[in-house]
Enzyme design. Structure first.
Site, PDB file in Angstrom:
ATOM      1  N   ALA A 121      12.194   6.446  -2.236  1.00 25.22           N
ATOM      2  CA  ALA A 121      12.649   7.734  -2.759  1.00 25.22           C
ATOM      3  C   ALA A 121      12.318   7.802  -4.239  1.00 25.22           C
ATOM      4  O   ALA A 121      13.105   7.377  -5.090  1.00 25.22           O
ATOM      5  CB  ALA A 121      14.144   7.905  -2.532  1.00 25.22           C
ATOM      6  N   GLU A 302      -1.599   5.584   5.952  1.00 22.68           N
ATOM      7  CA  GLU A 302      -1.539   5.940   7.368  1.00 22.68           C
ATOM      8  C   GLU A 302      -2.888   5.730   8.055  1.00 22.68           C
ATOM      9  O   GLU A 302      -2.951   5.300   9.219  1.00 22.68           O
ATOM     10  CB  GLU A 302      -1.094   7.391   7.535  1.00 22.68           C
TER      11      GLU A 302
END
Length: 353
Positions: A121, A302
Site C-alpha cells: 500500500a 504479471e
C-alpha cells in the site's frame, strides 16, 4: 621356514592395518552422514560455496479426517459440469461446488498451520487498507494463524484494525516510488527478501495479494498448495491468442502466440515458502535482465509471473471467484464472489498514468 613365518606375520599385520584403515574410513563416513542429517535439521545450511541458503519448513500434510465428522457424500457423477475442475496436468481448479468446506477445514486445522500474507500500500493506496483487513478478518483463512505483512511508504497513514486470535499485522516501511510500474515490479524482490529474512521458520504457506481488493466470501484451506495461481477474471474464458502475454522475443517474459495454458492474475498467487521464493527470485532476476536491456514487459511482474507458470505448472489453480473484477459484475459460472478488485479511478490513485 623362518622366512615363510616372517612373510605370514607381515601379511597378517597388513590385513589388520587395512581393517583398521577401513573402520576409520567408515567412521568418518558415518560422522559425515550425521553431520548432514544435523544440517538438515537446522534452519539454514552452508553450501560448498560458503553461501547460506534457507532451509524450508515444510510440513507433511496428511489428509486425515476427524472421527465422526458429518459432511455431504461425495459423488463421481454429479458436481460442476459447466466448468473444468482440473487442468491438463491434473492440477485441481477450485470452484464453488468442487470442495466441502467442513471436510477441508477438519483436515487442515489439525496441521497447526501459519499463513503469511503480503500486501503493498504505497501512496494513495493506503485508503484500501481498512476494507482489505476488515474483510479479510471475516473471510480469509478464518480459524487459522495468519500473519499479514504490509509494505508501505506511509506507516503513519495505516489505520488500526482489530485482529482476531492468532492473527497479526507487521508494517514494513519501503521507499516512495514515482511510477506505479516500479511499485509493481519491486514487489517480487521484497517478497523474496521477506521469505529469506523472516519467514523461513515462521510460516508454512504464503499468499501475495493486491491491497485494492475486498473479501466477500470464504477464502480458506481449499486454496493451499505447493504452487498456486489464480485465473484472471477478464481472460479466463478466451482463447490463448487473446491473452495479453508479453509478445516481444527480446523480453524474458516472452510467450509466443501459439503457446500458453491460462492467463494468471498478478494480483494473487501463493504456495509453499520454497516454491514462492523460487518464483519471486526468478521473476526478479528476469525483470532485472529486461531492465538492463531497456525493456519493460507489457504488464510488468504479471507478465513474468505468466511466463514462470507456463514453465513451472501450478499445483493448484483458483477460479476467478478468488480474484473477480467487480462484485456487481455477473457471470453464469461465478456462483460466489470471494475476493474482488475494488472499483476505482486509476488516474486518481496511481502516481502516474
Amino acid at each position: 621356514m623362518l622366512v615363510r613365518q616372517n612373510v605370514l606375520i607381515v601379511v597378517f599385520f597388513g590385513m589388520v592395518l587395512s581393517g583398521l584403515i577401513y573402520l576409520n574410513n567408515m567412521q568418518c563416513i558415518c560422522n559425515q552422514q550425521i553431520t548432514e542429517q544435523d544440517l538438515d535439521n537446522c534452519s539454514q545450511q552452508i553450501t560448498e560455496q560458503g553461501i547460506i541458503k534457507p532451509k524450508w519448513r515444510q510440513k507433511i500434510i496428511e489428509l486425515r479426517s476427524s472421527p465422526g465428522l458429518l459432511y455431504n457424500q461425495p459423488s463421481v457423477v454429479a458436481g460442476r459440469t459447466d466448468v473444468a475442475s482440473a487442468s491438463p496436468w491434473s492440477a485441481p481448479i477450485i470452484w464453488e461446488g468442487t470442495f466441502d468446506s467442513t471436510l477441508i477445514d477438519s483436515i487442515y486445522k489439525q496441521q497447526n498451520l501459519t499463513i503469511a500474507t503480503t500486501v503493498f500500500a504505497l501512496g494513495k493506496y493506503t485508503r484500501f487498507v481498512k476494507d482489505f483487513l476488515e474483510s479479510a478478518e471475516q473471510h480469509y483463512f478464518v480459524g487459522f494463524r495468519v500473519h499479514y505483512y504490509l509494505f508501505t511508504d506511509q506507516p503513519e497513514s495505516i489505520p488500526e484494525v482489530k485482529m482476531g486470535e492468532n492473527r497479526s499485522l507487521t508494517i514494513e516501511k519501503v521507499p516512495t516510488m514515482n511510477r506505479w510500474q516500479d511499485i509493481s515490479m519491486n514487489r517480487m524482490e521484497k517478497i523474496e527478501q521477506l521469505i529469506e529474512n523472516e519467514l523461513v521458520n515462521e510460516a508454512d504457506y504464503i499468499f501475495c495479494l493486491d491491497i485494492d481488493g475486498k473479501f466477500y466470501g470464504r477464502w480458506g484451506a481449499e486454496t493451499l498448495g505447493r504452487l498456486v495461481g489464480v485465473l484472471h477474471p477478464w481472460l479466463f474464458n478466451v482463447p490463448r491468442n487473446q491473452f495479453t502475454y508479453e509478445r516481444r522475443p527480446e523480453s524474458k517474459a516472452y510467450i509466443p502466440v501459439e503457446e500458453g495454458d491460462y492467463y494468471y492474475a498478478g494480483a494473487a498467487f501463493g504456495g509453499s515458502l520454497k516454491d514462492v521464493h523460487l518464483l519471486t527470485k526468478t521473476c526478479r532476476e528476469h525483470l532485472k535482465i529486461d531492465a538492463e536491456n531497456s525493456i519493460e514487459a507489457v504488464w510488468q511482474e504479471e507478465s513474468h509471473l505468466n511466463k514462470y507458470f507456463l514453465l513451472n505448472k501450478p499445483s493448484k489453480l483458483l477460479s476467478p471467484e478468488y480474484m473477480w473484477r467487480d462484485v456487481n459484475e455477473k457471470s453464469a459460472v461465478i456462483k460466489i464472489v470471494r475476493y474482488t478488485n475494488v472499483p476505482k479511478n486509476y488516474a486518481e490513485v496511481r502516481p502516474n498514468p
